[in-house]
Design a protein around this motif. Structure first.
Motif, short mmCIF file in Angstrom:
data_model
loop_
_atom_site.label_atom_id
_atom_site.label_comp_id
_atom_site.label_asym_id
_atom_site.label_seq_id
_atom_site.Cartn_x
_atom_site.Cartn_y
_atom_site.Cartn_z
N ASP A 5 0.87 -1.19 0.00
CA ASP A 5 0.00 0.00 0.00
C ASP A 5 0.90 1.23 0.00
O ASP A 5 1.26 1.76 1.05
CB ASP A 5 -0.91 -0.01 1.22
CG ASP A 5 -1.90 1.15 1.24
OD1 ASP A 5 -1.80 2.02 0.35
OD2 ASP A 5 -2.75 1.19 2.14
N GLY A 7 0.38 4.21 -0.61
CA GLY A 7 -0.18 5.41 0.02
C GLY A 7 0.32 5.61 1.44
O GLY A 7 0.55 6.76 1.87
N LYS A 11 2.70 9.13 2.53
CA LYS A 11 2.36 10.08 3.58
C LYS A 11 3.60 10.57 4.32
O LYS A 11 3.62 11.68 4.84
CB LYS A 11 1.39 9.44 4.58
CG LYS A 11 -0.02 9.23 4.06
CD LYS A 11 -0.89 8.55 5.10
CE LYS A 11 -2.29 8.27 4.56
NZ LYS A 11 -3.12 7.54 5.54
N GLY A 38 0.77 8.04 -8.27
CA GLY A 38 0.55 7.37 -6.99
C GLY A 38 -0.78 7.76 -6.39
O GLY A 38 -1.81 7.78 -7.07
N THR A 39 -0.77 8.12 -5.12
CA THR A 39 -1.99 8.49 -4.43
C THR A 39 -2.27 9.99 -4.43
O THR A 39 -3.13 10.47 -3.71
CB THR A 39 -1.96 7.98 -2.98
OG1 THR A 39 -0.81 8.53 -2.32
CG2 THR A 39 -1.88 6.46 -2.94
N ASN A 41 0.25 12.76 -4.25
CA ASN A 41 1.08 13.66 -3.45
C ASN A 41 1.40 14.97 -4.18
O ASN A 41 1.60 16.00 -3.53
CB ASN A 41 2.38 12.97 -3.05
CG ASN A 41 2.34 12.41 -1.65
OD1 ASN A 41 1.26 12.21 -1.09
ND2 ASN A 41 3.49 12.13 -1.08
N ASN A 61 -5.00 0.40 -7.83
CA ASN A 61 -5.26 0.59 -6.41
C ASN A 61 -4.82 1.98 -5.93
O ASN A 61 -5.46 2.59 -5.08
CB ASN A 61 -4.57 -0.50 -5.58
CG ASN A 61 -3.07 -0.56 -5.78
OD1 ASN A 61 -2.59 -0.47 -6.91
ND2 ASN A 61 -2.31 -0.73 -4.72
N LEU A 62 -3.74 2.50 -6.52
CA LEU A 62 -3.28 3.85 -6.15
C LEU A 62 -4.20 4.92 -6.72
O LEU A 62 -4.46 5.93 -6.07
CB LEU A 62 -1.84 4.05 -6.61
CG LEU A 62 -0.81 3.05 -6.08
CD1 LEU A 62 0.60 3.46 -6.50
CD2 LEU A 62 -0.90 2.91 -4.56
N THR A 64 -7.38 4.57 -7.19
CA THR A 64 -8.57 4.55 -6.32
C THR A 64 -8.34 5.40 -5.08
O THR A 64 -9.21 6.19 -4.68
CB THR A 64 -8.91 3.10 -5.92
OG1 THR A 64 -9.22 2.36 -7.10
CG2 THR A 64 -10.09 3.06 -4.96
N GLN A 65 -7.16 5.28 -4.47
CA GLN A 65 -6.85 6.09 -3.29
C GLN A 65 -6.76 7.57 -3.64
O GLN A 65 -7.24 8.42 -2.88
CB GLN A 65 -5.54 5.63 -2.67
CG GLN A 65 -5.59 4.28 -1.98
CD GLN A 65 -4.31 3.97 -1.24
OE1 GLN A 65 -3.79 4.81 -0.49
NE2 GLN A 65 -3.77 2.79 -1.44
N ALA A 66 -6.15 7.88 -4.79
CA ALA A 66 -6.01 9.28 -5.19
C ALA A 66 -7.39 9.92 -5.40
O ALA A 66 -7.63 11.06 -4.97
CB ALA A 66 -5.19 9.38 -6.47
N ARG A 69 -8.94 10.63 -2.03
CA ARG A 69 -8.32 11.78 -1.37
C ARG A 69 -8.84 13.09 -1.98
O ARG A 69 -9.12 14.05 -1.25
CB ARG A 69 -6.81 11.72 -1.50
CG ARG A 69 -6.15 10.61 -0.69
CD ARG A 69 -4.64 10.67 -0.83
NE ARG A 69 -4.08 11.89 -0.22
CZ ARG A 69 -2.85 12.33 -0.44
NH1 ARG A 69 -2.05 11.69 -1.27
NH2 ARG A 69 -2.43 13.42 0.16
#
Length: 254
Positions: A5, A7, A11, A38-39, A41, A61-62, A64-66, A69
């Motif tokens: 993961d 993400g 961080k 990525g997520t 940044n 998967n990244l 989806t997180q981005a 956010r």
């Protein structure tokens, strides 16, 4: 990059990502592409200051997180699944292309460079942040490859952290390149030993390296990484704060 993961790792240096974006001084509505985003940044702070941002990454998967956010921060950003070596955008679509510790990991760097140039409009810029061979992450990579050989025939990602390689890959397609060596800080609220375990669980390359080793070599790699993080830790309160050098590249496309 679909392993673990990322993400959680990203961080740890989000403050430095925001500083990288702030130095670029985007105009309101400037069309910006974040390659290997990525997520988010870079994409999120760019959108906060008014740029019109698109992010692309090969790992669903990244992405989806981005997207999550951006939604949580009420930011309008387009995030696409795509390959840095074959970007799904028309030529000259963006005024600025950015990438932080992302495009440097493309297996065929000449293709990634050509694609970033292609989608940047004439007179636009490409801004990269690339780990240097001499920096902390370069040391971490060497510690890992002492146990696990890198893929045969694939150039080291750390070449993107050298001025000669960047010049060769961009060639005559750019009218100028500015290089600045900078430091970025990894900050985690736990000890260096716990950071190594954190990377082992969540950072795809480290996770896969440990998975490829037998128990004896896993223990050896763990000890070497713990020593590296501990010796470079600037925090004195049981947490971890480690700086790593990167090469900031800003190239103007012809």
């Amino acid at each position: 990059w679909t392993s673990g993961d990322f993400g959680r790792i990203a961080k740890g240096y989000s403050r430095g990502s925001g500083e990288f974006i702030a130095r670029l001084g985007f105009e309101p509505g400037e069309r910006v592409l974040d390659v290997a985003c990525g997520t988010g940044n870079l994409a999120l702070p760019a959108a906060r200051i008014g740029a019109s941002v698109t992010g692309v990454d090969i790992a669903p998967n990244l992405i989806t997180q981005a997207r999550a956010r951006a939604a949580a921060d009420s930011l309008t950003i387009t995030f696409d699944v795509g390959d840095a070596e074959q970007l799904p955008y028309d030529s000259g679509s963006f005024q600025t292309v950015v990438t932080m510790f992302g495009a440097m990991f493309a297996a065929r760097p000449e293709r990634a460079a050509a694609e970033m140039i292609r989608v940047t409009k004439s007179g636009g810029r490409i801004a990269m942040a690339n780990w240097t061979p001499a920096g902390f992450i370069g040391e971490m990579f060497r510690a890992t490859t002492a146990y696990v050989s890198p893929p045969a025939g694939t150039p080291s990602p750390l070449l993107w952290g050298t001025e000669d390689a960047v010049r060769a890959r961009f060639g005559d397609a750019v009218s100028s390149i500015a290089f600045t060596r900078r430091l970025i800080t990894f900050e985690y609220p736990f000890s260096p030993e716990e950071v190594v375990n954190y990377f082992r669980l969540w950072y795809g390359p480290t996770l896969r390296a440990f998975a490829a080793l037998d128990e004896t070599n896993r223990d050896g790699l763990r000890r070497d990484l713990e020593k590296l993080w501990s010796e470079n830790n600037r925090a004195k309160d049981g947490t971890t704060r480690v700086q790593s050098e990167y090469l900031e590249v800003v190239a103007i496309v012809r």
